[in-house]
Design an enzyme around this catalytic site. Structure first.
Site, PDB file in Angstrom:
ATOM      1  N   LYS A   1       0.855  -1.198   0.000  1.00  0.00           N
ATOM      2  CA  LYS A   1       0.000   0.000   0.000  1.00  0.00           C
ATOM      3  C   LYS A   1       0.887   1.244   0.000  1.00  0.00           C
ATOM      4  O   LYS A   1       1.910   1.268   0.698  1.00  0.00           O
ATOM      5  CB  LYS A   1      -0.899  -0.040   1.246  1.00  0.00           C
TER       6      LYS A   1
ATOM      7  N   SER B   1      -9.923   2.241   2.687  1.00  0.00           N
ATOM      8  CA  SER B   1      -8.985   2.913   1.822  1.00  0.00           C
ATOM      9  C   SER B   1      -7.998   1.988   1.129  1.00  0.00           C
ATOM     10  O   SER B   1      -7.357   2.389   0.158  1.00  0.00           O
ATOM     11  CB  SER B   1      -8.195   3.932   2.644  1.00  0.00           C
TER      12      SER B   1
ATOM     13  N   SER C   1     -10.440   0.220   6.995  1.00  0.00           N
ATOM     14  CA  SER C   1      -9.784   0.210   5.680  1.00  0.00           C
ATOM     15  C   SER C   1      -9.109  -1.092   5.266  1.00  0.00           C
ATOM     16  O   SER C   1      -8.682  -1.208   4.123  1.00  0.00           O
ATOM     17  CB  SER C   1      -8.741   1.317   5.617  1.00  0.00           C
TER      18      SER C   1
HETATM   19  N1  GLN Z   1     -13.493   4.913   5.901  1.00  0.00           N
HETATM   20  C1  GLN Z   1     -12.897   5.414   7.101  1.00  0.00           C
HETATM   21  C2  GLN Z   1     -12.468   6.838   6.909  1.00  0.00           C
HETATM   22  O1  GLN Z   1     -12.641   7.336   5.855  1.00  0.00           O
HETATM   23  C3  GLN Z   1     -11.759   4.539   7.525  1.00  0.00           C
HETATM   24  C4  GLN Z   1     -10.541   4.710   6.713  1.00  0.00           C
HETATM   25  C5  GLN Z   1      -9.402   3.886   7.213  1.00  0.00           C
HETATM   26  O2  GLN Z   1      -9.586   2.932   7.952  1.00  0.00           O
HETATM   27  N2  GLN Z   1      -8.210   4.318   6.863  1.00  0.00           N
HETATM   28  O3  GLN Z   1     -11.968   7.457   7.781  1.00  0.00           O
END
Ligand code: GLN
Length: 491
Positions: free
Chosen positions: A78, A158, A182
Site C-alpha cells: 500500500k 482505503s 480500511s
Molecule cells: N473509511 C474510514 C475513513 O474514511 C476509515 C478509513 C481507514 O480505515 N483508513 O476514515
C-alpha cells in the site's frame, strides 16, 4: 506447471521449497498479470526491476538453504508505507514525487523474511475514504462485477488497491492499514481476507499517519492461513514506535485448524440495524450456525454504546488527521506552490495539494480541536471512546472469546454511486468496523457468501486484545464452511 498466480502463499511456499519453480518465475508471472490488469488501476507504481533483483537474490538464498518464512513470495505494498528509494505518496498530490530515504518497519520485516516487492498499491488519499475514490491517482476497479453487468464497482477503501490486486491474482498478498475499517471493508468487498491487528501489534513507524491512535497495519490475503503467515512477519515490537507493544509474536499459522469447541461467541444485538438488507442478516445467521456446528457456543451480548461509535470516530479521526497533516507545508517535502510570503506558500501548497475529502477532514478536525469547541466535541468523543472500549471489556469479562458481526452493511457499490452529495452516506460504510479501532481490538474480515447479484459479502470476527490467534482459528471455520470465491476474469 501450475498457474503461478492462482496459488495461495502456503502453496507457493511449498512449491518453492521443493523447487517446482523459482521466485523469479513466480515474480515474472505476477509482473505479467499486473501489466495485463492496468485497467483495474490497483498498482500506481510497478517496480519490476527491483522485483526481479529481489527474486534473484532470494532464489540464491533459498539455494543456500537460508530462505525466510516468506522467501520468494511476491507482495504488493500500500502506498502509505514508506519504501526506501521508491516513491511513496499516500496517493496525495501534496507528497508529489516524495522518495523516502528509509523503509517502514513493517515492510522491512517482510523483506527480512524474504518477500519480494512488486510495486506500490493505490489507496484513498491519506487513507481517508471507503471506496478508493479519493486517491489522486483515480479510483481502483473491483475485479468483481454484478452478474450480467459491466458497471465498474469500487473495491472499498482505503486499501482498495491492496484488495483489488489480491483478488485479481496480481500479488499473493498485500500490506494494508486500517483506521476505521480500511482493511476489513475492502476485504469484504473483494472476497479476500483482511486482518486489523490489535493496536500496538504492528509498528506504525514509516507509515504515513492518518489518525495515530487508531491506525494499524495488517495483511490482505486470499485465505485465512495466508493472512496468518503474513501477520507473523508484519507484527512485532519496534522501539521506534512508542505505541508498539513488547509482546512476543506467536506462530499465527499454528492457530489454523485448532478446535473452537467450547468457545463463546458473542452476537451483539446493537449490530442488528434497522433496514439492514435481508442478505446481510442471513449471512450473519449462517456464520453463527457454522461456528455452532464447529462446537462454539453462541451468546447474545450487548454493546450499548455502539450507536455513538461512528459520530465519535468522525471527531477523533479528523482531529488527529488535522494535526498529523500540519507537516505538509510545502517546505519539508513534496509539492511546493510558491507565494509572496511564507504564509501564502503554505496556503497555496495546501490548497493545491490536498483533495476535497482531506480538506474536509482538516476543517472538521481543526474545528473540533479549537479552543471554543474542544470540550464539546473532542473531549466528549474521547469519553465516548472509553465507554465503547468498556462495552467490549465487559463482554470479554463474561467469558466471550470473540464477537461475530457482518463486516459491511452492503456489498460493493458502483464507482461514483455514493457520497457525492452527502459524505455521511460514505461514512456509513464503517458502521460495523470503527468500534474495533476505537477500542484498539483485533478484527478479521472473512469472505462468507454472495448477495443476490453475485457480489461477495464478508463476516467480521472481533477478538480480545492480542488474541489474533482465536480470530484465525474461527476465521478458518468460516472459510471452510463458506468456501473460497474468485472473480471471473474479464480485464
Ligand atoms: N473509511 C474510514 C475513513 O474514511 C476509515 C478509513 C481507514 O480505515 N483508513 O476514515
Amino acid at each position: 506447471m501450475t498457474d503461478l498466480t492462482s496459488m495461495t502463499i502456503a502453496e507457493a511456499k511449498a512449491g518453492l521449497a521443493n523447487k517446482s519453480f523459482t521466485s523469479l518465475e513466480l515474480t515474472d508471472a505476477h509482473l505479467a498479470a499486473i501489466e495485463a490488469a492496468r485497467s483495474l488501476n490497483a498498482f500506481i507504481l510497478e517496480t519490476p526491476d527491483q522485483a526481479r533483483a529481489m527474486a534473484r537474490a532470494i532464489d540464491a538464498r533459498i539455494a543456500r538453504g537460508e530462505g525466510g518464512p516468506l522467501a520468494g513470495i511476491p507482495l504488493g505494498i500500500k502506498d502509505l508505507f514508506a519504501t526506501k528509494d521508491v516513491r511513496t505518496t499516500a496517493c496525495s498530490k501534496i507528497l508529489g514525487n516524495f522518495v523516502p530515504p528509509y523503509e517502514s518497519t513493517v515492510t522491512s520485516q517482510l523483506w527480512r523474511d524474504g518477500a519480494v516487492m512488486l510495486g506500490k498499491l493505490n489507496n484513498d488519499e491519506f487513507a481517508m475514504g471507503s471506496s478508493n475514490e479519493t486517491s489522486c491517482f483515480g479510483p481502483v476497479v473491483n475485479p468483481w462485477r454484478r452478474e450480467g453487468s459491466n458497471t465498474s464497482l469500487v473495491p472499498g477503501g482505503s486499501s482498495g488497491g491492496s484488495a483489488s490486486a489480491v483478488a485479481a491474482l496480481l500479488c499473493m498478498g498485500a500490506t494494508a492499514t486500517d483506521t476505521g475499517g480500511s482493511i476489513r471493508q475492502p476485504a469484504a468487498f473483494t472476497a479476500t481476507v483482511g486482518v486489523k491487528p490489535t493496536y500496538g501489534r504492528c509498528s506504525r513507524w514509516g507509515i504515513v499517519a492518518f489518525a495515530s491512535s487508531l491506525d494499524q497495519a495488517g495483511p490482505i490475503a486470499r485465505t485465512v492461513r495466508d493472512s496468518a503467515i503474513l501477520m507473523r512477519s508484519m507484527a512485532g515490537h519496534d522501539p521506534k514506535d512508542t505505541t508498539s507493544v513488547d509482546i512476543g509474536v506467536p506462530d499465527y499459522e499454528a492457530a489454523i485448524g485448532k478446535s473452537v469447541k467450547g468457545m463463546k461467541i458473542g452476537i451483539p444485538k446493537e449490530y442488528r440495524l434497522d433496514g439492514m438488507p435481508a442478505e446481510i442478516e442471513k449471512l450473519w445467521t449462517e456464520g453463527a450456525a457454522w461456528l455452532k456446528a464447529a462446537g462454539a457456543e453462541l451468546v447474545e451480548v450487548s454493546l450499548p454504546h455502539t450507536k455513538y461509535a461512528l459520530p465519535a470516530y468522525y471527531i477523533v479521526a479528523p482531529a488527529e488527521a488535522s494535526s498529523n497533516l500540519a507537516r505538509y507545508d510545502g517546505v519539508r517535502y513534496g509539492l511546493r506552490v510558491p507565494g509572496r510570503s511564507i504564509g501564502e506558500l503554505y496556503e497555496n501548497t495546501r490548497a493545491e495539494g490536498f483533495g476535497d475529502e482531506v480538506r474536509r477532514r482538516v476543517m472538521i478536525g481543526t474545528y473540533v480541536l479549537s479552543a471554543g469547541y474542544y470540550d464539546a466535541y473532542y473531549l466528549r468523543a474521547q469519553k465516548v471512546r472509553t465507554l465503547i472500549k468498556k462495552d467490549f471489556e465487559d463482554c470479554f469479562a463474561k467469558g466471550v472469546n470473540a464477537i461475530l458481526t457482518p463486516a459491511t452493511p452492503s456489498a460493493a457499490f458502483g464507482v461514483g454511486e455514493k457520497g457525492g452529495a452527502d459524505p455521511v452516506e460514505m461514512y456509513l460504510n464503517d458502521i460495523f468496523t470503527v468500534t474495533v479501532n476505537m477500542a484498539g481490538l483485533p478484527g478479521i474480515a472473512v469472505p462468507a457468501g454472495k448477495d443476490a447479484q453475485g457480489l461477495p459479502l464478508g463476516l467480521q470476527l472481533i477478538g480480545r486484545p492480542f488474541d489474533e490467534q482465536t480470530l484465525f482459528s474461527l476465521g478458518e471455520v468460516v472459510e471452510q464452511a463458506a468456501g473460497r470465491f474468485t472473480p471471473p476474469r474479464w480485464w
